[in-house]
Design a protein around this motif. Structure first.
Motif, mmCIF file in Angstrom:
data_model
loop_
_atom_site.group_PDB
_atom_site.id
_atom_site.type_symbol
_atom_site.label_atom_id
_atom_site.label_comp_id
_atom_site.label_asym_id
_atom_site.label_seq_id
_atom_site.Cartn_x
_atom_site.Cartn_y
_atom_site.Cartn_z
ATOM 1 N N ARG A 11 0.827 -1.205 0.000
ATOM 2 C CA ARG A 11 0.000 0.000 0.000
ATOM 3 C C ARG A 11 0.865 1.261 0.000
ATOM 4 N NH1 ARG A 11 -4.532 1.539 4.626
ATOM 5 N NH2 ARG A 11 -4.382 3.802 4.343
ATOM 6 N N GLU A 12 0.450 2.205 -0.820
ATOM 7 C CA GLU A 12 1.167 3.474 -0.928
ATOM 8 C C GLU A 12 0.332 4.672 -0.480
ATOM 9 O OE1 GLU A 12 2.390 3.720 -4.969
ATOM 10 O OE2 GLU A 12 3.924 2.163 -4.785
ATOM 11 N N LEU A 13 -0.982 4.503 -0.364
ATOM 12 C CA LEU A 13 -1.869 5.615 -0.051
ATOM 13 C C LEU A 13 -2.052 5.776 1.453
ATOM 14 C CD1 LEU A 13 -4.711 4.985 -2.671
ATOM 15 C CD2 LEU A 13 -2.745 6.513 -2.898
ATOM 16 N N SER A 14 -2.112 7.022 1.911
ATOM 17 C CA SER A 14 -2.470 7.297 3.298
ATOM 18 C C SER A 14 -3.965 7.038 3.482
ATOM 19 C CB SER A 14 -2.149 8.747 3.648
ATOM 20 O OG SER A 14 -3.016 9.622 2.931
ATOM 21 N N ASP A 15 -4.420 7.082 4.730
ATOM 22 C CA ASP A 15 -5.847 6.865 4.983
ATOM 23 C C ASP A 15 -6.704 7.893 4.245
ATOM 24 O OD1 ASP A 15 -5.301 4.704 6.579
ATOM 25 O OD2 ASP A 15 -5.630 5.748 8.482
ATOM 26 N N ASP A 16 -6.296 9.147 4.287
ATOM 27 C CA ASP A 16 -7.066 10.195 3.613
ATOM 28 C C ASP A 16 -7.031 10.007 2.093
ATOM 29 O OD1 ASP A 16 -7.758 11.362 5.995
ATOM 30 O OD2 ASP A 16 -6.213 12.920 5.920
ATOM 31 N N GLU A 17 -5.862 9.651 1.558
ATOM 32 C CA GLU A 17 -5.743 9.433 0.118
ATOM 33 C C GLU A 17 -6.555 8.231 -0.333
ATOM 34 O OE1 GLU A 17 -1.217 11.162 -0.643
ATOM 35 O OE2 GLU A 17 -1.522 9.086 0.038
ATOM 36 N N LEU A 18 -6.580 7.192 0.510
ATOM 37 C CA LEU A 18 -7.344 5.989 0.195
ATOM 38 C C LEU A 18 -8.837 6.317 0.123
ATOM 39 C CD1 LEU A 18 -7.464 2.917 -0.223
ATOM 40 C CD2 LEU A 18 -7.503 2.661 2.268
ATOM 41 N N ARG A 19 -9.319 7.084 1.070
ATOM 42 C CA ARG A 19 -10.744 7.454 1.074
ATOM 43 C C ARG A 19 -11.075 8.311 -0.148
ATOM 44 N NH1 ARG A 19 -14.089 11.631 2.785
ATOM 45 N NH2 ARG A 19 -16.164 10.902 3.483
ATOM 46 N N THR A 20 -10.243 9.291 -0.435
ATOM 47 C CA THR A 20 -10.483 10.154 -1.584
ATOM 48 C C THR A 20 -10.498 9.353 -2.881
ATOM 49 O OG1 THR A 20 -9.474 12.060 -0.490
ATOM 50 C CG2 THR A 20 -9.591 12.116 -2.896
ATOM 51 N N PHE A 21 -9.565 8.418 -3.002
ATOM 52 C CA PHE A 21 -9.465 7.607 -4.215
ATOM 53 C C PHE A 21 -10.701 6.733 -4.397
ATOM 54 C CE2 PHE A 21 -8.121 3.496 -6.116
ATOM 55 C CZ PHE A 21 -7.782 3.954 -7.378
ATOM 56 N N HIS A 72 -7.371 -2.593 6.749
ATOM 57 C CA HIS A 72 -7.073 -1.293 6.148
ATOM 58 C C HIS A 72 -8.263 -0.333 6.143
ATOM 59 C CE1 HIS A 72 -3.038 -2.281 4.483
ATOM 60 N NE2 HIS A 72 -3.523 -3.514 4.477
ATOM 61 N N GLY A 73 -9.411 -0.776 6.650
ATOM 62 C CA GLY A 73 -10.593 0.079 6.664
ATOM 63 C C GLY A 73 -11.297 0.190 5.326
ATOM 64 N N VAL A 74 -10.936 -0.679 4.383
ATOM 65 C CA VAL A 74 -11.548 -0.633 3.049
ATOM 66 C C VAL A 74 -13.017 -1.043 3.108
ATOM 67 C CG1 VAL A 74 -11.484 -1.685 0.744
ATOM 68 C CG2 VAL A 74 -9.373 -0.919 1.830
ATOM 69 N N ASP A 75 -13.363 -1.923 4.025
ATOM 70 C CA ASP A 75 -14.759 -2.345 4.147
ATOM 71 C C ASP A 75 -15.665 -1.152 4.434
ATOM 72 O OD1 ASP A 75 -13.449 -2.123 6.636
ATOM 73 O OD2 ASP A 75 -14.901 -3.441 7.624
ATOM 74 N N ARG A 76 -15.251 -0.273 5.337
ATOM 75 C CA ARG A 76 -16.060 0.902 5.672
ATOM 76 C C ARG A 76 -16.122 1.888 4.500
ATOM 77 N NH1 ARG A 76 -12.749 0.112 10.005
ATOM 78 N NH2 ARG A 76 -11.450 1.915 9.483
ATOM 79 N N LEU A 77 -15.000 2.052 3.809
ATOM 80 C CA LEU A 77 -14.966 2.985 2.688
ATOM 81 C C LEU A 77 -15.833 2.506 1.531
ATOM 82 C CD1 LEU A 77 -11.174 3.911 2.667
ATOM 83 C CD2 LEU A 77 -13.092 5.252 3.561
ATOM 84 N N LEU A 78 -15.849 1.185 1.294
ATOM 85 C CA LEU A 78 -16.699 0.661 0.232
ATOM 86 C C LEU A 78 -18.183 0.825 0.578
ATOM 87 C CD1 LEU A 78 -14.720 -2.532 -0.791
ATOM 88 C CD2 LEU A 78 -14.979 -0.419 -2.103
ATOM 89 N N GLY A 79 -18.508 0.684 1.856
ATOM 90 C CA GLY A 79 -19.882 0.948 2.275
ATOM 91 C C GLY A 79 -20.270 2.400 2.037
ATOM 92 N N GLU A 80 -19.341 3.312 2.289
ATOM 93 C CA GLU A 80 -19.606 4.729 2.044
ATOM 94 C C GLU A 80 -19.739 5.003 0.548
ATOM 95 O OE1 GLU A 80 -17.709 9.119 3.154
ATOM 96 O OE2 GLU A 80 -16.764 7.286 3.922
ATOM 97 N N ALA A 81 -18.862 4.417 -0.253
ATOM 98 C CA ALA A 81 -18.952 4.592 -1.706
ATOM 99 C C ALA A 81 -20.274 4.035 -2.238
ATOM 100 C CB ALA A 81 -17.772 3.898 -2.383
ATOM 101 N N HIS A 82 -20.683 2.899 -1.706
ATOM 102 C CA HIS A 82 -21.955 2.278 -2.097
ATOM 103 C C HIS A 82 -23.117 3.223 -1.841
ATOM 104 C CE1 HIS A 82 -24.685 -0.970 -2.921
ATOM 105 N NE2 HIS A 82 -25.090 -1.108 -1.677
#
Length: 240
Positions: free
Chosen positions: A75-85, A109-119
């Motif tokens: 992983r290369e992205l920070s938490d904020d960069e990951l959410r923005t992406f 990595h918190g991707v589960d929560r971010l995908l729920g938000e994107a959804h």
């Protein structure tokens, strides 16, 4: 009043990783919210396999979309960069592999929560095999070797999912037994070649690239067994 976008998911029984005709991928892109959508491939379930990533890049070129890849093992992205992406994507396309490992890495990595938000914001979530399993409350998987139940998905799609319903020995009988026993809730079984689109948890469209491939709704029969009901699928053609 601002109307919330529909929360959409697509389960794929094929696509660029298995099919040369690209019919399912073309159908999928036709449901993106943008004419030239941002499409993010997430190869976590395969351990970010380089060959899988290259196959995606070869299939999804700049003429059709703005392709991107989310790699988590380096992983290369920070938490904020990951959410923005992730929130900027029109389509998140999850590859196959190990469902249990996929979910564990995403949660780390918190991707589960971010995908729920994107959804919730209207991003179309989709995937094949493990990438189809992950969205439901539970799934039928070989993540642990033998076929078994995994009642531990993201829960963005009610019920359970079984991929490769006709493509792997034992899938059909094992999934029917899991639903009959209550190990998995009622759900959807995809034969290879099928695509199923859901909007706000309800089936909106079912298609197939193979004339004989089918989508099934599988439910307990109330007598200790399970019953499967074939859902009509529209046949995709090159002309479309």
């Amino acid at each position: 009043m601002v109307t919330a976008p529909p929360r959409r998911l697509a389960l794929l029984g094929g696509g660029f990783s298995t099919d040369d005709d690209r019919l399912l991928d073309g159908w999928l892109l036709g449901h993106a919210r943008a004419g030239r959508p941002k499409v993010c491939f997430v190869p976590t379930a395969s351990g970010d396999a380089p060959a899988y990533i290259e196959k995606f890049r070869a299939a999804f070129g700049p003429d059709d979309c703005e392709p991107g890849v989310l790699a988590l093992f380096q992983r290369e992205l920070s938490d904020d960069e990951l959410r923005t992406f992730l929130l900027a994507q029109d389509v998140v396309y999850v590859g196959g592999g190990n469902t249990a490992n996929l979910l564990a890495v995403w949660r780390t990595h918190g991707v589960d929560r971010l995908l729920g938000e994107a959804h919730d914001r209207g991003t179309l979530l989709c995937g094949i095999s493990a990438g189809a399993n992950c969205w439901a409350q539970g799934s039928h998987t070989d993540s642990f070797g033998p076929l078994t139940s995994l009642p531990d998905g993201l829960g963005l799609l009610p019920g359970s999912v079984c991929p490769h319903y006709d493509g792997e020995p034992g899938r059909r009988s094992s999934y029917l037994a899991a639903v009959a026993s209550g190990a998995l809730p009622a759900g959807w079984a995809l034969e290879d070649g099928v695509g199923a689109l859901f909007a706000d948890g309800a089936l909106a469209e079912a298609v197939t690239r193979a004339p004989r491939a089918r989508l099934f709704r599988v439910e307990p029969d109330g007598q200790g067994g399970a019953v499967e009901r074939a859902v009509p699928c529209r046949l995709l053609t090159e002309a479309q």
